[in-house]
Design a protein around this motif. Structure first.
Motif, PDB file in Angstrom:
ATOM      1  N   ALA A 108       0.851  -1.193   0.000  1.00 40.11           N
ATOM      2  CA  ALA A 108       0.000   0.000   0.000  1.00 40.11           C
ATOM      3  C   ALA A 108       0.879   1.232   0.000  1.00 40.11           C
ATOM      4  O   ALA A 108       2.062   1.177   0.335  1.00 40.11           O
ATOM      5  N   VAL A 109       0.271   2.348  -0.376  1.00 41.59           N
ATOM      6  CA  VAL A 109       0.938   3.650  -0.362  1.00 41.59           C
ATOM      7  C   VAL A 109       0.134   4.602   0.497  1.00 41.59           C
ATOM      8  O   VAL A 109      -1.097   4.670   0.371  1.00 41.59           O
ATOM      9  N   VAL A 110       0.817   5.335   1.375  1.00 39.90           N
ATOM     10  CA  VAL A 110       0.186   6.444   2.095  1.00 39.90           C
ATOM     11  C   VAL A 110       1.062   7.677   1.898  1.00 39.90           C
ATOM     12  O   VAL A 110       2.281   7.594   1.922  1.00 39.90           O
ATOM     13  N   SER A 111       0.422   8.801   1.680  1.00 39.90           N
ATOM     14  CA  SER A 111       1.161  10.014   1.321  1.00 39.90           C
ATOM     15  C   SER A 111       0.453  11.233   1.868  1.00 39.90           C
ATOM     16  O   SER A 111      -0.766  11.218   2.070  1.00 39.90           O
ATOM     17  N   ASN A 112       1.219  12.311   2.073  1.00 35.20           N
ATOM     18  CA  ASN A 112       0.628  13.597   2.427  1.00 35.20           C
ATOM     19  C   ASN A 112       0.247  14.405   1.199  1.00 35.20           C
ATOM     20  O   ASN A 112      -0.280  15.507   1.321  1.00 35.20           O
ATOM     21  N   LYS A 113       0.515  13.872   0.008  1.00 31.51           N
ATOM     22  CA  LYS A 113       0.027  14.489  -1.216  1.00 31.51           C
ATOM     23  C   LYS A 113      -1.496  14.318  -1.265  1.00 31.51           C
ATOM     24  O   LYS A 113      -2.032  13.356  -0.719  1.00 31.51           O
ATOM     25  N   PHE A 114      -2.210  15.227  -1.937  1.00 32.91           N
ATOM     26  CA  PHE A 114      -3.665  15.101  -1.955  1.00 32.91           C
ATOM     27  C   PHE A 114      -4.084  13.819  -2.672  1.00 32.91           C
ATOM     28  O   PHE A 114      -3.423  13.319  -3.577  1.00 32.91           O
ATOM     29  N   ASP A 115      -5.198  13.276  -2.217  1.00 31.02           N
ATOM     30  CA  ASP A 115      -5.594  11.912  -2.531  1.00 31.02           C
ATOM     31  C   ASP A 115      -5.704  11.639  -4.030  1.00 31.02           C
ATOM     32  O   ASP A 115      -5.277  10.581  -4.510  1.00 31.02           O
ATOM     33  N   GLY A 116      -6.261  12.585  -4.792  1.00 29.27           N
ATOM     34  CA  GLY A 116      -6.413  12.373  -6.222  1.00 29.27           C
ATOM     35  C   GLY A 116      -5.089  12.192  -6.927  1.00 29.27           C
ATOM     36  O   GLY A 116      -4.949  11.359  -7.834  1.00 29.27           O
ATOM     37  N   ALA A 117      -4.092  12.968  -6.506  1.00 25.75           N
ATOM     38  CA  ALA A 117      -2.764  12.852  -7.109  1.00 25.75           C
ATOM     39  C   ALA A 117      -2.120  11.519  -6.741  1.00 25.75           C
ATOM     40  O   ALA A 117      -1.463  10.884  -7.577  1.00 25.75           O
TER      41      ALA A 117
END
Length: 220
Positions: A108-117
């Protein structure tokens, strides 16, 4: 038996080198408002806490809240349309993901970038290696890292226990996120922060190549 059943990855600076596209969108937004541009190395130090903080750090000190909000909106709009021009997986990342998938690990990936990106980039660059349903970014009602919310959501969507999961990232925010989620953390030195920086911010395990990371994750 592998040491982990699930790997939660950070995105920017860990799987993808997004720095040049981020810099282009930052400077596009700044230029629209006649604000001075930023270098790639400056933007490197600004990323990691979400696009709001990225833009906040990029605008000059004393910029009004209204102007900063306009820059943020312009950045987001530009980035969504231009986030795949110069971005690429780091060398060895696709081989790593294939090896982990073939070994039966959940990814899985989790990021502080906005979800759509986040979802768009994962679909473009990783395809079925990382299911879109387990690619999670900043969104309303979900606290961004270093809060553990995105990690817990990823584990829930994968239907797996945190026991046996590990977090992989390239920044101090990722180290804090793993701690807050109660997961072990592996830090990578090829991203936006140096090995010395990671060590100074509490990294307990640092790897320098995707091949080295693969050996740790699969117990080779």
């Amino acid at each position: 038996m592998h040491p982990f059943h699930t790997v939660i990855f950070d995105l920017d600076g860990t799987l993808l080198n997004t720095l040049l596209d981020l810099t282009d969108s930052v400077n596009y937004a700044l230029s629209l408002h006649n604000l001075p541009g930023r270098t790639v190395e400056e933007v490197r130090t600004f990323v990691g806490n979400g696009v709001g903080q990225l833009v906040h750090r990029a605008v000059p000190d004393g910029t009004s809240e209204a102007l900063e909000s306009s820059c943020l909106a312009d950045f987001r709009a530009h980035y969504l349309l231009n986030m795949e021009h110069k971005t690429a997986p780091y060398p060895g990342i696709l081989d790593l993901l294939d090896a982990l998938g073939n070994a039966g690990l959940s990814l899985a990936v989790v990021s502080n970038k906005f979800d759509g990106a986040v979802k768009g980039l994962c679909q473009t660059y990783f395809g079925t290696r990382i299911p879109v349903a387990a690619s999670i970014g900043e969104s309303q009602g979900v606290l961004r890292k270093p809060a553990p919310d995105t990690v817990f959501r990823a584990l829930s969507e994968l239907g797996v226990s945190p026991n046996g999961a590990v977090y992989v990232g390239d920044s101090d925010v990722d180290i804090q996120t793993a701690h807050n989620a109660g997961l072990p953390c592996i830090s990578v030195s090829w991203g936006f922060r140096s090995r010395a920086f990671l060590a100074a911010h509490g990294a307990s395990t640092i790897v320098d190549t995707p091949a080295a990371l693969q050996k740790l994750l699969l117990g080779e």
